[in-house]
Design a protein around this motif. Structure first.
Motif, PDB file in Angstrom:
ATOM      1  N   LEU A   1       0.791  -1.120  -0.076  1.00 36.81           N
ATOM      2  CA  LEU A   1       0.018  -0.236  -0.056  1.00 36.81           C
ATOM      3  C   LEU A   1       0.928   1.178  -0.054  1.00 36.81           C
ATOM      4  O   LEU A   1       0.665   2.083  -0.722  1.00 36.81           O
ATOM      5  CB  LEU A   1      -0.944  -0.103   1.260  1.00 36.81           C
ATOM      6  N   LEU A   2       1.788   1.338   0.766  1.00 35.26           N
ATOM      7  CA  LEU A   2       2.777   2.397   0.681  1.00 35.26           C
ATOM      8  C   LEU A   2       3.497   2.589  -0.505  1.00 35.26           C
ATOM      9  O   LEU A   2       3.632   3.691  -0.799  1.00 35.26           O
ATOM     10  CB  LEU A   2       3.918   2.185   1.964  1.00 35.26           C
ATOM     11  N   SER A   3       3.853   1.601  -1.116  1.00 34.72           N
ATOM     12  CA  SER A   3       4.595   1.895  -2.567  1.00 34.72           C
ATOM     13  C   SER A   3       3.446   2.132  -3.512  1.00 34.72           C
ATOM     14  O   SER A   3       3.934   2.770  -4.469  1.00 34.72           O
ATOM     15  CB  SER A   3       5.460   0.385  -2.973  1.00 34.72           C
ATOM     16  N   LEU A   4       2.168   1.931  -3.520  1.00 33.17           N
ATOM     17  CA  LEU A   4       1.138   2.202  -4.141  1.00 33.17           C
ATOM     18  C   LEU A   4       0.598   3.812  -4.200  1.00 33.17           C
ATOM     19  O   LEU A   4      -0.206   4.176  -4.850  1.00 33.17           O
ATOM     20  CB  LEU A   4       0.194   1.382  -4.237  1.00 33.17           C
ATOM     21  N   ASP A   5       1.210   4.193  -2.921  1.00 32.24           N
ATOM     22  CA  ASP A   5       0.892   5.667  -2.405  1.00 32.24           C
ATOM     23  C   ASP A   5      -0.657   5.682  -2.355  1.00 32.24           C
ATOM     24  O   ASP A   5      -1.269   6.720  -2.980  1.00 32.24           O
ATOM     25  CB  ASP A   5       1.341   6.588  -3.746  1.00 32.24           C
ATOM     26  N   ALA A   6      -1.084   4.733  -1.731  1.00 28.05           N
ATOM     27  CA  ALA A   6      -2.812   4.551  -1.478  1.00 28.05           C
ATOM     28  C   ALA A   6      -3.089   5.693  -0.349  1.00 28.05           C
ATOM     29  O   ALA A   6      -2.265   6.044   0.545  1.00 28.05           O
ATOM     30  CB  ALA A   6      -2.832   3.343  -0.849  1.00 28.05           C
ATOM     31  N   ASP A   7      -4.132   6.093  -0.751  1.00 26.81           N
ATOM     32  CA  ASP A   7      -4.752   7.366   0.240  1.00 26.81           C
ATOM     33  C   ASP A   7      -5.446   6.511   1.213  1.00 26.81           C
ATOM     34  O   ASP A   7      -6.524   5.770   1.188  1.00 26.81           O
ATOM     35  CB  ASP A   7      -5.839   8.017  -0.691  1.00 26.81           C
ATOM     36  N   PRO A   8      -4.916   6.939   2.410  1.00 28.34           N
ATOM     37  CA  PRO A   8      -5.521   6.357   3.677  1.00 28.34           C
ATOM     38  C   PRO A   8      -6.879   6.469   4.087  1.00 28.34           C
ATOM     39  O   PRO A   8      -7.693   5.822   4.634  1.00 28.34           O
ATOM     40  CB  PRO A   8      -4.661   6.945   4.751  1.00 28.34           C
ATOM     41  N   GLU A   9      -7.574   7.585   3.470  1.00 32.00           N
ATOM     42  CA  GLU A   9      -8.832   7.985   3.493  1.00 32.00           C
ATOM     43  C   GLU A   9      -9.914   7.199   2.443  1.00 32.00           C
ATOM     44  O   GLU A   9     -11.043   7.096   2.823  1.00 32.00           O
ATOM     45  CB  GLU A   9      -9.291   9.407   2.829  1.00 32.00           C
ATOM     46  N   ARG A  10      -9.201   6.596   1.445  1.00 36.05           N
ATOM     47  CA  ARG A  10      -9.915   5.665   0.634  1.00 36.05           C
ATOM     48  C   ARG A  10      -9.657   4.127   0.734  1.00 36.05           C
ATOM     49  O   ARG A  10     -10.212   3.143   0.086  1.00 36.05           O
ATOM     50  CB  ARG A  10      -9.577   6.005  -0.869  1.00 36.05           C
ATOM     51  N   VAL A  11      -8.774   3.641   1.841  1.00 35.14           N
ATOM     52  CA  VAL A  11      -8.412   2.457   1.861  1.00 35.14           C
ATOM     53  C   VAL A  11      -8.956   2.097   3.512  1.00 35.14           C
ATOM     54  O   VAL A  11      -8.575   2.707   4.285  1.00 35.14           O
ATOM     55  CB  VAL A  11      -6.925   2.066   1.742  1.00 35.14           C
ATOM     56  N   LEU A  28       1.205   0.423   9.252  1.00 30.58           N
ATOM     57  CA  LEU A  28       0.479   1.089   8.458  1.00 30.58           C
ATOM     58  C   LEU A  28      -0.990   1.792   9.462  1.00 30.58           C
ATOM     59  O   LEU A  28      -1.883   1.786   9.170  1.00 30.58           O
ATOM     60  CB  LEU A  28      -0.308   0.384   7.538  1.00 30.58           C
ATOM     61  N   PRO A  29      -0.242   2.536  10.520  1.00 30.31           N
ATOM     62  CA  PRO A  29      -0.955   2.960  11.446  1.00 30.31           C
ATOM     63  C   PRO A  29      -2.176   4.143  10.934  1.00 30.31           C
ATOM     64  O   PRO A  29      -3.418   4.091  11.651  1.00 30.31           O
ATOM     65  CB  PRO A  29      -0.234   3.322  12.495  1.00 30.31           C
TER      66      PRO A  29
END
Length: 153
Positions: A1-11, A28-29
């Motif tokens: 998730l971090l390498s995908l630059d995932a948005d914590p508000e959408r995951v 991934l706190p």
């Protein structure tokens, strides 16, 4: 998730695995997590809090009204999966669920909107300390991601 630059508000991460949730909590706190079970175990609320989870999910066919009402008293947002019958979704929400996960979110949503039920995320945000201005109103009927409501006229 971090390498995908995932948005914590959408995951939203949910798992049956306590070790997986512990790893997510450590690594991934900033991503919301949910403790997922089939049957509601003893100590579920304490485990949900220990894991830093924003909510608790269970299989709707394994619970009764008394269990849901008792669980709702904790203030932890509760979700049931996989609720495909719109009438069952209405019943569960009336007992205190924050929402449901469904393979047929369009049918469930249509039924609940027709009944005038409030599907906003406000009550979930309050319970999980997510600010009410972080996202537009969204329903709590999902196949994995909240679905946006049409704008209010």
């Amino acid at each position: 998730l971090l390498s995908l630059d995932a948005d914590p508000e959408r995951v939203f991460l949910s798992s049956f695995s306590i070790p997986a949730l512990e790893v997510a909590q450590a690594m991934l706190p900033h991503f919301r997590r949910s403790y997922l079970v089939e049957d509601i175990p003893l100590g579920w609320a304490e485990m949900t809090k220990k894991l830093g989870c924003a909510s608790f999910q269970f299989w709707h066919e394994k619970v009764c009204q008394e269990e849901i009402e008792a669980c709702a008293l904790t203030g932890i947002p509760l979700y049931a999966y996989t609720v495909n019958d719109p009438a069952r979704a209405e019943e569960l929400i009336s007992w205190g669920l924050s929402g449901v996960f469904s393979d047929a979110p369009h049918l469930v949503r249509r039924h609940l909107w027709a009944r005038g039920l409030d599907l906003s995320l406000e009550k979930t945000r309050r319970a999980s300390s997510v600010s009410s201005d972080e996202a537009p109103l969204a329903d709590l009927i999902s196949n994995g991601m909240p679905l946006l409501q049409p704008p209010l006229s």
